[in-house]
Design an enzyme around this catalytic site. Structure first.
Site, PDB file in Angstrom:
ATOM      1  N   TYR A 175       1.395  -3.799  -4.342  1.00 33.06           N
ATOM      2  CA  TYR A 175       1.499  -3.565  -2.904  1.00 33.06           C
ATOM      3  C   TYR A 175       2.168  -4.792  -2.290  1.00 33.06           C
ATOM      4  O   TYR A 175       1.682  -5.917  -2.479  1.00 33.06           O
ATOM      5  CB  TYR A 175       0.123  -3.366  -2.288  1.00 33.06           C
ATOM      6  CG  TYR A 175      -0.591  -2.114  -2.744  1.00 33.06           C
ATOM      7  CD1 TYR A 175      -0.571  -0.958  -1.966  1.00 33.06           C
ATOM      8  CD2 TYR A 175      -1.303  -2.076  -3.946  1.00 33.06           C
ATOM      9  CE1 TYR A 175      -1.237   0.200  -2.367  1.00 33.06           C
ATOM     10  CE2 TYR A 175      -1.962  -0.930  -4.354  1.00 33.06           C
ATOM     11  CZ  TYR A 175      -1.925   0.204  -3.566  1.00 33.06           C
ATOM     12  OH  TYR A 175      -2.582   1.343  -3.975  1.00 33.06           O
ATOM     13  N   HIS A 203      -6.023   1.702 -15.554  1.00 34.57           N
ATOM     14  CA  HIS A 203      -5.606   0.453 -14.921  1.00 34.57           C
ATOM     15  C   HIS A 203      -6.840  -0.381 -14.587  1.00 34.57           C
ATOM     16  O   HIS A 203      -7.756   0.099 -13.925  1.00 34.57           O
ATOM     17  CB  HIS A 203      -4.816   0.735 -13.645  1.00 34.57           C
ATOM     18  CG  HIS A 203      -3.402   1.142 -13.898  1.00 34.57           C
ATOM     19  ND1 HIS A 203      -2.443   1.186 -12.905  1.00 34.57           N
ATOM     20  CD2 HIS A 203      -2.775   1.522 -15.039  1.00 34.57           C
ATOM     21  CE1 HIS A 203      -1.292   1.594 -13.420  1.00 34.57           C
ATOM     22  NE2 HIS A 203      -1.469   1.790 -14.705  1.00 34.57           N
ATOM     23  N   TYR A 229     -11.471  -0.026  -3.647  1.00 32.52           N
ATOM     24  CA  TYR A 229     -10.300   0.555  -4.296  1.00 32.52           C
ATOM     25  C   TYR A 229     -10.691   1.477  -5.447  1.00 32.52           C
ATOM     26  O   TYR A 229     -10.127   2.563  -5.618  1.00 32.52           O
ATOM     27  CB  TYR A 229      -9.391  -0.561  -4.815  1.00 32.52           C
ATOM     28  CG  TYR A 229      -8.019  -0.084  -5.268  1.00 32.52           C
ATOM     29  CD1 TYR A 229      -6.986   0.096  -4.358  1.00 32.52           C
ATOM     30  CD2 TYR A 229      -7.753   0.184  -6.607  1.00 32.52           C
ATOM     31  CE1 TYR A 229      -5.732   0.530  -4.743  1.00 32.52           C
ATOM     32  CE2 TYR A 229      -6.505   0.614  -7.021  1.00 32.52           C
ATOM     33  CZ  TYR A 229      -5.507   0.773  -6.085  1.00 32.52           C
ATOM     34  OH  TYR A 229      -4.267   1.214  -6.493  1.00 32.52           O
ATOM     35  N   LYS A 279      -6.374   7.198  -1.514  1.00 26.80           N
ATOM     36  CA  LYS A 279      -7.653   7.866  -1.319  1.00 26.80           C
ATOM     37  C   LYS A 279      -7.551   9.370  -1.079  1.00 26.80           C
ATOM     38  O   LYS A 279      -8.571  10.065  -1.091  1.00 26.80           O
ATOM     39  CB  LYS A 279      -8.402   7.231  -0.133  1.00 26.80           C
ATOM     40  CG  LYS A 279      -8.837   5.800  -0.371  1.00 26.80           C
ATOM     41  CD  LYS A 279      -9.750   5.704  -1.571  1.00 26.80           C
ATOM     42  CE  LYS A 279     -10.085   4.269  -1.925  1.00 26.80           C
ATOM     43  NZ  LYS A 279     -10.708   4.158  -3.245  1.00 26.80           N
ATOM     44  N   PRO A 313      -1.701   6.895   2.831  1.00 28.86           N
ATOM     45  CA  PRO A 313      -1.693   6.767   1.370  1.00 28.86           C
ATOM     46  C   PRO A 313      -2.014   5.368   0.860  1.00 28.86           C
ATOM     47  O   PRO A 313      -2.243   5.190  -0.332  1.00 28.86           O
ATOM     48  CB  PRO A 313      -0.262   7.182   0.994  1.00 28.86           C
ATOM     49  CG  PRO A 313       0.545   6.936   2.228  1.00 28.86           C
ATOM     50  CD  PRO A 313      -0.374   7.198   3.379  1.00 28.86           C
TER      51      PRO A 313
END
Length: 402
Positions: free
Chosen positions: A204, A75, A394, A300, A296
């Protein structure tokens, strides 16, 4: 009583314990894994599926990456839907080419189990009464029973990879450890289904109804989450109710693409931040969830455990292969630097994207907090400098060189 011996005893056959064992074996370091549940039970755990570049590289180093390379999905970015407006964070462009891999934790565990079995490395599943002894001495040991037989495992070091509820952390005297914890007033209701995902990348979602996450495991398997009160039970949520609520929280164009179906797995995960300091006591080393828990949000958990594994395996290699007997005593210091970094990022993401409707907080104070969060998130979504910070966090900070 049967006596056995190894160099490193690993408590827990989850992905962190198995990965550590695989890497140590590759360096010629003998290890035995002890797990309290069956292998089938371990594989039945449904967990995260986003792997940082560091973990991907570590799986290559452990020579267990073939199926991930064939079936995993790299991704280049992810999306944040902020009250129905979608923003894409191009992590590949913003971090100089680094990406993440979509590949389920269950599949990572399966690959590691098969590799360990192929190498003929010893693992004791379904072990009872596991206890650690003399961990602050030069002669630690582990006792356990299996199939009515009692065992004593003598070793040089013990790696506690047995999770938040395991015996390893509890073996450290309370006056020798400091624990920090923040429990969030909500959980994540997760559903796994054999349905095509609504998007190629994760979304998200920040909405007036609460947080949602549209994730994926493959082109034909989806993982979705909803923020729910901590008092909710799985039984409160039928499949129909879940899909109905998810549609209301997804961006309109994504909701129109949503394909629903029977859930394969459904569970509610509480959200907490937790750190135990130090992460070692004598010759016992805590790895992964035994030492720290992250919300979550930001994916991580497994990745942070992998950085612990990388640190410990390299330090143990110095002990056995370079004769540096003092190397392992740097473990906690090195590991905690990355732990606190990831804890802050996960806490920040959780605060940015979730609805904190706490009845114990004054309504004026809550509104002010929400405005602060909205202002900060607006910067990170609309400013390239803010996006670069988010992308760097990220994709994962590089492992420290040891």
């Amino acid at each position: 009583m049967q006596f056995i011996k190894t160099q490193v005893a690993i408590i827990g056959a989850g992905p962190s314990g198995l990965l550590l064992g695989q890497l140590l074996a590759k360096q010629g370091i003998d290890n035995i894994v002890i797990e309290r549940v069956s292998g089938e039970y371990v594989l039945g755990r449904i967990r995260a599926g986003i792997l940082e570049q560091g973990l991907v590289d570590l799986l290559h180093e452990a020579e267990v990456s073939q199926r991930m390379d064939e079936e995993g999905e790299p991704h280049d970015g992810f999306e944040i839907a902020y009250y129905d407006k979608r923003y894409r964070i191009d992590i590949k462009a913003l971090t100089g080419g680094r990406t993440v891999m979509c590949y389920g934790q269950t599949e990572v565990t399966r690959d590691l189990m098969e590799a360990r079995e192929k190498k003929g490395l010893l693992t004791y599943y379904s072990s009872n009464d596991v206890a650690l002894h003399n961990v602050d001495s030069n002669a630690p040991s582990v006792t356990f029973s299996q199939d009515g037989k009692e065992f004593t495992l003598k070793c040089d070091f013990i790696a506690g990879c047995d999770g938040f509820h395991g015996v390893s952390r509890k073996t450290i005297p309370e006056n020798k450890r400091n624990e920090f914890e923040r429990v969030f007033p909500f959980g994540w209701l997760g559903v796994l289904s054999d349905t095509p995902p609504v998007a190629e990348e994760l979304i998200y979602c920040k909405t007036e109804r609460g947080f949602a996450l549209a994730s994926r495991r493959s082109a034909v398997r989806s993982r979705y989450y909803l923020q729910v009160p901590s008092t909710d039970k799985v039984e409160d949520w039928s499949d129909a109710r879940f899909w109905d609520e998810l549609k209301k929280r997804l961006p309109t164009d994504a909701a129109e693409k949503l394909v629903t179906g029977a859930s394969i797995e459904k569970s509610i995960a509480p959200l907490r931040s937790f750190v135990c300091e130090p992460m070692q006591f004598g010759n016992l080393f805590l790895v992964g969830d035994a030492a720290h828990i992250v919300p979550p949000t930001g994916a991580k958990g497994l990745n942070l455990a992998a950085s612990d594994v990388s640190t410990l395996y390299r330090l143990l290699s110095k002990v056995y292969n370079d004769g540096d007997k003092e190397a392992v005593y740097r473990y906690s210091e090195i590991a905690l630097r990355r732990v606190w970094h990831a804890e802050r990022f996960s806490w920040w993401m959780s605060n940015m994207l979730h609805d904190f409707n706490d009845d114990n907080v004054d309504i004026t104070e809550r509104k002010m907090f929400d405005r602060f969060m909205q202002s900060e998130l607006s910067f990170f979504l609309n400013d390239e400098a803010g996006q670069k910070v988010m992308a760097t966090q990220y994709v994962g900070m590089p492992y420290e060189k040891i």
